[in-house]
Design an enzyme around this catalytic site. Sequence first.
Site, short mmCIF file in Angstrom:
data_model
loop_
_atom_site.label_atom_id
_atom_site.label_comp_id
_atom_site.label_asym_id
_atom_site.label_seq_id
_atom_site.Cartn_x
_atom_site.Cartn_y
_atom_site.Cartn_z
N GLN A 4 0.83 -1.20 0.00
CA GLN A 4 0.00 0.00 0.00
C GLN A 4 0.87 1.25 0.00
O GLN A 4 1.88 1.33 0.70
CB GLN A 4 -0.92 0.01 1.21
N HIS A 29 0.84 -2.04 11.27
CA HIS A 29 1.94 -2.85 11.81
C HIS A 29 2.30 -2.48 13.25
O HIS A 29 3.47 -2.49 13.64
CB HIS A 29 3.16 -2.78 10.88
N ARG A 80 -8.95 -7.75 4.60
CA ARG A 80 -7.82 -7.13 5.30
C ARG A 80 -7.93 -5.62 5.25
O ARG A 80 -7.75 -4.93 6.26
CB ARG A 80 -6.51 -7.60 4.67
N GLN A 121 0.78 -10.40 10.85
CA GLN A 121 1.52 -9.43 10.07
C GLN A 121 1.04 -7.99 10.28
O GLN A 121 1.82 -7.05 10.29
CB GLN A 121 1.45 -9.79 8.58
N SER A 171 4.48 -5.90 2.85
CA SER A 171 3.20 -5.83 3.58
C SER A 171 2.09 -6.49 2.78
O SER A 171 2.06 -7.70 2.61
CB SER A 171 2.88 -4.38 3.94
N LEU A 172 1.16 -5.71 2.24
CA LEU A 172 0.11 -6.25 1.38
C LEU A 172 0.68 -7.14 0.29
O LEU A 172 0.09 -8.16 -0.08
CB LEU A 172 -0.67 -5.09 0.75
#
Length: 388
Positions: free
Chosen positions: A92, A290, A202, A339, A177-178
């Site tokens: 993202q 996070h 998510r 995560q 991440s994503l």
Amino acid sequence: MRACLQLRLHQNHRIPIFPSSNTMTMAATATTTMMTPSSLSFLPSSKSLPPSRHPCSSRFRRLSTPIRASSVVPDDLFSGYKPSSAFLFPGQGAQAVGMGTEAQGLPSALGLYNRANDILGFDLLDVCINGPKEKLDSTVLSQPAIYVTSLAAVEILQARDGGQHIIESIDVTCGLSLGEYTALAFAGAFSFEDGLKLVKLRGEAMQEAADAAKSAMVSVIGLDAEKVQLLCDAANKDVDEDNKVQIANYLCPGNYAVSGGLKGVEAVEAKAKSFKARMTVRLAVAGAFHTSFMKPAVSKLEAALAATEIRTPRIPVISNVDAKPHADPESIKKILANQVTSPVHWETTIKTLLGKGLQKSYELGPGKVIAGIVKRMDKSAEIENIFA
């Protein structure tokens, strides 16, 4: 470029097996459900196949017998991996109005957006190409948009001369991440549709968690990790428990993202110059990703992951949580749930890949963020951007 053996299956269907890959050999020996790329006009709908032929990802065919319920996949199956070519997928923040434009000219890439529309309930490609920016930047939209656009970039690569050979040479993948979800879809851990459903949930869960508290993220530029931690410690002395901050993204030397309560982030910005940071950049995200601020999203993700068929990836997929590849589907589910509250160890991931001998990498999807990070860590590193 590596030569490959050919395994003949069913009606002369050929699946490439790379004998030089230790991890593939180990995986086949362990009789896990490993997959290799067939055609990247990929991912026929998972609904269109009977359970006995249901693939992990519909751009892959099964290489060995399915894992039985009693089978145990060692989670460290890929621990000895030796990378040569990698696919890296953005997270993202990489989104930009106009992404997906190239996909319009390729039916297989366009087909991914059409299939995504059935799941999302709106015209995703229209939002990607035309915006508005504020809509595309929202967490609930940007995450599915980047996931689909990144996989559309794989289709675009496959369609060019030599593209299929490049795809077959990839022996490790990861995403920021994503992007870890995109990497897992590419590696056959779940279908395109199942991955998109997870990404959709998510994004929604993270947005809800962000709406529940005033939080933010800021990039600190020009300091090493130790000094950024000292900056966080100093900021935390000036705020209450609900506004504490921490390093959330270890991106690369000189670029670390800090997440936390809004007042804590403001304190970081106010103190950064005194710690000799070159600058701070407030990130256009919904909240403190996070960190523990995202805890409300974890239970929703856990429930969705529990209901999703996840299989052992066909190649190593490096986790953001610990910068290691995991093979056990249950471990992968736990990691994906954790995560959203765990720091992203991207710096360690790239450093490890380069240290293990990575020769060439490709960033697939919108933006050039990952390429910039890789080049910052090793100016001689070879990386190519594939857009959609």
